[in-house]
Write a protein that holds these residues in place. Sequence first.
Motif, mmCIF file in Angstrom:
data_model
loop_
_atom_site.group_PDB
_atom_site.id
_atom_site.type_symbol
_atom_site.label_atom_id
_atom_site.label_comp_id
_atom_site.label_asym_id
_atom_site.label_seq_id
_atom_site.Cartn_x
_atom_site.Cartn_y
_atom_site.Cartn_z
ATOM 1 N N VAL A 66 0.823 -1.215 0.000
ATOM 2 C CA VAL A 66 0.000 0.000 0.000
ATOM 3 C C VAL A 66 0.858 1.266 0.000
ATOM 4 O O VAL A 66 0.628 2.178 -0.819
ATOM 5 C CB VAL A 66 -0.991 -0.018 1.178
ATOM 6 C CG1 VAL A 66 -1.664 1.342 1.341
ATOM 7 C CG2 VAL A 66 -2.045 -1.099 0.958
ATOM 8 N N THR A 70 0.798 4.351 -2.764
ATOM 9 C CA THR A 70 0.317 5.690 -2.377
ATOM 10 C C THR A 70 1.415 6.729 -2.193
ATOM 11 O O THR A 70 1.112 7.930 -2.091
ATOM 12 C CB THR A 70 -0.462 5.589 -1.052
ATOM 13 O OG1 THR A 70 0.407 5.083 -0.012
ATOM 14 C CG2 THR A 70 -1.656 4.656 -1.185
ATOM 15 N N TYR A 101 -7.991 9.263 -4.710
ATOM 16 C CA TYR A 101 -8.245 8.051 -3.919
ATOM 17 C C TYR A 101 -8.760 6.924 -4.806
ATOM 18 O O TYR A 101 -8.310 5.772 -4.689
ATOM 19 C CB TYR A 101 -9.245 8.337 -2.801
ATOM 20 C CG TYR A 101 -9.617 7.097 -2.011
ATOM 21 C CD1 TYR A 101 -8.684 6.459 -1.191
ATOM 22 C CD2 TYR A 101 -10.896 6.545 -2.108
ATOM 23 C CE1 TYR A 101 -9.017 5.316 -0.489
ATOM 24 C CE2 TYR A 101 -11.234 5.405 -1.406
ATOM 25 C CZ TYR A 101 -10.293 4.792 -0.598
ATOM 26 O OH TYR A 101 -10.622 3.651 0.098
ATOM 27 N N VAL A 104 -5.862 5.494 -6.737
ATOM 28 C CA VAL A 104 -5.064 4.592 -5.898
ATOM 29 C C VAL A 104 -5.794 3.266 -5.720
ATOM 30 O O VAL A 104 -5.200 2.174 -5.813
ATOM 31 C CB VAL A 104 -4.784 5.244 -4.528
ATOM 32 C CG1 VAL A 104 -4.243 4.216 -3.541
ATOM 33 C CG2 VAL A 104 -3.802 6.398 -4.680
ATOM 34 N N LEU A 105 -7.101 3.357 -5.457
ATOM 35 C CA LEU A 105 -7.897 2.151 -5.260
ATOM 36 C C LEU A 105 -7.942 1.307 -6.532
ATOM 37 O O LEU A 105 -7.926 0.067 -6.473
ATOM 38 C CB LEU A 105 -9.316 2.545 -4.831
ATOM 39 C CG LEU A 105 -10.220 1.411 -4.309
ATOM 40 C CD1 LEU A 105 -9.555 0.690 -3.148
ATOM 41 C CD2 LEU A 105 -11.566 1.976 -3.885
ATOM 42 N N TYR A 108 -4.640 -0.579 -6.807
ATOM 43 C CA TYR A 108 -4.628 -1.696 -5.861
ATOM 44 C C TYR A 108 -5.553 -2.821 -6.340
ATOM 45 O O TYR A 108 -5.227 -4.011 -6.223
ATOM 46 C CB TYR A 108 -5.050 -1.216 -4.478
ATOM 47 C CG TYR A 108 -5.222 -2.341 -3.473
ATOM 48 C CD1 TYR A 108 -4.115 -3.022 -2.983
ATOM 49 C CD2 TYR A 108 -6.484 -2.735 -3.045
ATOM 50 C CE1 TYR A 108 -4.260 -4.074 -2.086
ATOM 51 C CE2 TYR A 108 -6.649 -3.774 -2.145
ATOM 52 C CZ TYR A 108 -5.533 -4.440 -1.670
ATOM 53 O OH TYR A 108 -5.683 -5.471 -0.786
ATOM 54 N N SER A 148 -5.172 2.241 2.016
ATOM 55 C CA SER A 148 -4.783 3.164 0.934
ATOM 56 C C SER A 148 -5.048 4.606 1.345
ATOM 57 O O SER A 148 -4.243 5.511 1.051
ATOM 58 C CB SER A 148 -5.563 2.838 -0.339
ATOM 59 O OG SER A 148 -5.186 1.578 -0.853
#
Length: 883
Positions: A66, A70, A101, A104-105, A108, A148
């Motif tokens: 993570v 990030t 966000y 980033v998600l 992931y 995250s």
Amino acid sequence: MRTHVIWAVFKRNVTSYFSGVLGYLFIVVFVVAGAFAAFNAHFFANNLANLDQLSYWFPFLLLFVVPAITMTTWADEKKTGTDELLFTLPARDVEILLGKYLAVLAVYTVALVFSLTHAMVLAYYGEPDLGVIFTTYLGYWLSGAALSAVGMFASVLTGSVTVAFVLGVALCAVPVFVGIIPGAGSWLREFSIEERLRDFTLGTIPLGSVAFFVSLAAFALYLNAVMIARRHWAGGPEGTRMGWQFVVRAVSLAVALVSVNYVVSQAGWRSDLTAEHLFTLSPTTRDVIQNIDNEKPVTIEVYVSPANEVPQQYVGIRKKLVGLLREIDGRGGSRVQVQYVEVEPFSEEAEIAEKWGIQPRPVTIEDEGGRYVRKDIFLGTVTRSGYDEVVVPFYGVGDSVEFELARSLGTVSNEQRLTVGILATDAKLMGGFNTQSFRSDPQWRIVTELKKQYAVKTVSPDATIEDDMDVLLAVAPSSLTEPQMANFVAYVKSGEPVLIFDDPLPVTWGTGIQGAPLMPKPSPGGGMMGMQQPAEPKASGGRATDLINALDIAWDAGGVVFDAFNPHPKFVDVVRPELVFVSPESGNLNAFNPSSPVTRGLKEMLMFFPGSIRPREQSKLEFTKLLQTGSKNSGTLAWDEITAPGIFGGRTVNPFPVRNVDEFAHVLAARIQSKSGSDAGAGINAIFVADSDVISDESFRLREDVFLELPIDNVTFVMNAVDALAGEERYIELRSRRPQQRSLSVIQQQQERFVNMRIERQKEAKERADDRLKEAKKRLQKKVDEIQADTSMDANTKRQMLRNAQQSLSRQLELEEQEIERQKEAEVRRAKIESERAIKKIEDRVWLWAVLFPPIPAIFVGLIMLSLRITNERQHIDSSRRV
């Protein structure tokens, strides 16, 4: 909220992440690290098609993955100075925050999707529960989504990518390690990623854990929003006051989120997606929880060894126990509190557990080197309330976990237990001083089992039986004297529930065959130093005629049933037909009565030299068959056939009786009741089992022996019979509820081939050794015969030569036997080593494939994207500038 602005920010950040090789490299590292964690040595040792090993290491994996995703989110913007440009665009702070966000998600999520290759490996080598796989990955996604947001907060604090990574690791470590802080209370563990992830790995979706991850993400995003909005007020005259104001707001939000999480967790809602609904409590268990008095809440303390310390045979039991307890904890609300204690041997927690009566169970396991070692493991519970307490010292292989928990809850939540009386006979179930051995006999384990649910007391047959009880348990009533038998039969005729076990030839308790009905009653004094006293004879010579007449059945007190059916090929040579396996696989589909609650759901039982019963012609009682043998390979042996005169008097078991199959299905147990509307035998309510060994400690030992792998239901049958007679039928169905064992079937089949080859080679080595030994004995015997046949020697000379020859030949035979045995053992050992090597090669090959295959899709996609990027760049370059 303008979605096109969020989409623009989202697209910019995702494109930026995947524009270089570094993004794909992190994904490959993540997938490979996951493969190493998922398919380690414990994975092969447990032989279960699940991702438990990956789940154990996953929080630590997130600790580095993570922050790696990030760290550039805000820090890179500050480093390059694009943050000022970004915030001058016509976009709100919250829109920029959500765009970043979600980007980033998305990154992931892409990494997690590539890691689905782990599930593909599982599906190839076994039959995993797809519901469990889905919930496990949902838990992975939610936990990563929450962290995250935390990693983004670390990135917003600095302009250095490296520092952002370090800060990200430090901040993410708080929810990862908070649950393993020494001395941390159970309330603190509720804030750990490991604790919240556990429910998902069991195959459930708990609303409380979903709320936790959402709350953590929301709180971290709020902190992000505060930090990016700080530029508006940090340098002004009100900066300090505004800073404290936001601190108060953050604390208030944290308190509100914790409160919401507490309320949601207390609601206990969860969805069970396991294929067999393993963690969906049965209606019986739900009713038990619902009926718990709010004024007398129940506390369950579970003492278990750490997951990575539990041997393979108990992994599934531990998982089921913890999963059901979490479901009970969630559904029970304020009525049930569950406390989890992980216990290491010799620790302070171990001392507390042992004070409650939870002793460590020594378990013999085979380590990776092929050596057998003993480990002490804890797997027990203490259930207590203001009324009562129940201790389950250990959850064994054959135990039904939900049944044990439901029974414990039901027992402690009632003011008064039902009562089971134990009739005092020569079986001595309650233990006590033994006048034959002059020592104290231990209590039978069936009594300990009964005490978990019932009040248990001894009932004497010496006087009229007037005790207040719900069931009378009589083992070996044929050992009673005439007056005692008269009192017992009078009680049976009174119509009270009675459970009877009698046996033509007991072999697992007492003095064995000497306790058989047709053998004389032992002398009370044991016959030492003139203390022998004449024993009062058994009623009807041990044939229990009055009892049999009262039940209106035919029972031969000396007749033993045999059945050659054996569902376990590996035991064919060591289990004689008088050890009767009861199973529908014998060809008799009614081996277990499917209509009776006592036998419904049972799979297999093992009876020890049982007898048989049948109703008499024109019987006025209702005779319901419960247990039967097969009809193809069964028959009976009379007392003089199954026994033979002993060397020192008495009788002994005949090892080689002549068995004649009669092709009848013999009844081994039946329920006998008066027919409705009938006056004769009015009130009779009994179950008669023609085997007392089925209730002995041997049944418990066989059920718990993980190496024998005998899934026998002897104890379940006995407890079902007690419950049915006591009218406590609510727990019966729970005892037969079993999960499907989802093993690595493909690997197991490959391994079994080598195991069977090893067994065959060992068998051949034994046969060769036996043949060589027979030949050696023949040669030696031939020499003896030659001396005896020599007519040229007188009798004295011949005797002397025979004596000398026998001594010399005996020494030779002994040496040959030792050499043959040594060679046999060497061959057996060599076969075992070769088999273990072959199995290890299979595991190594599977491990190599499981580690190399998962990153291939990520590498392949990365190469495609890199090629497309290079192609696009070359298309926009003037041809005159190309090399």
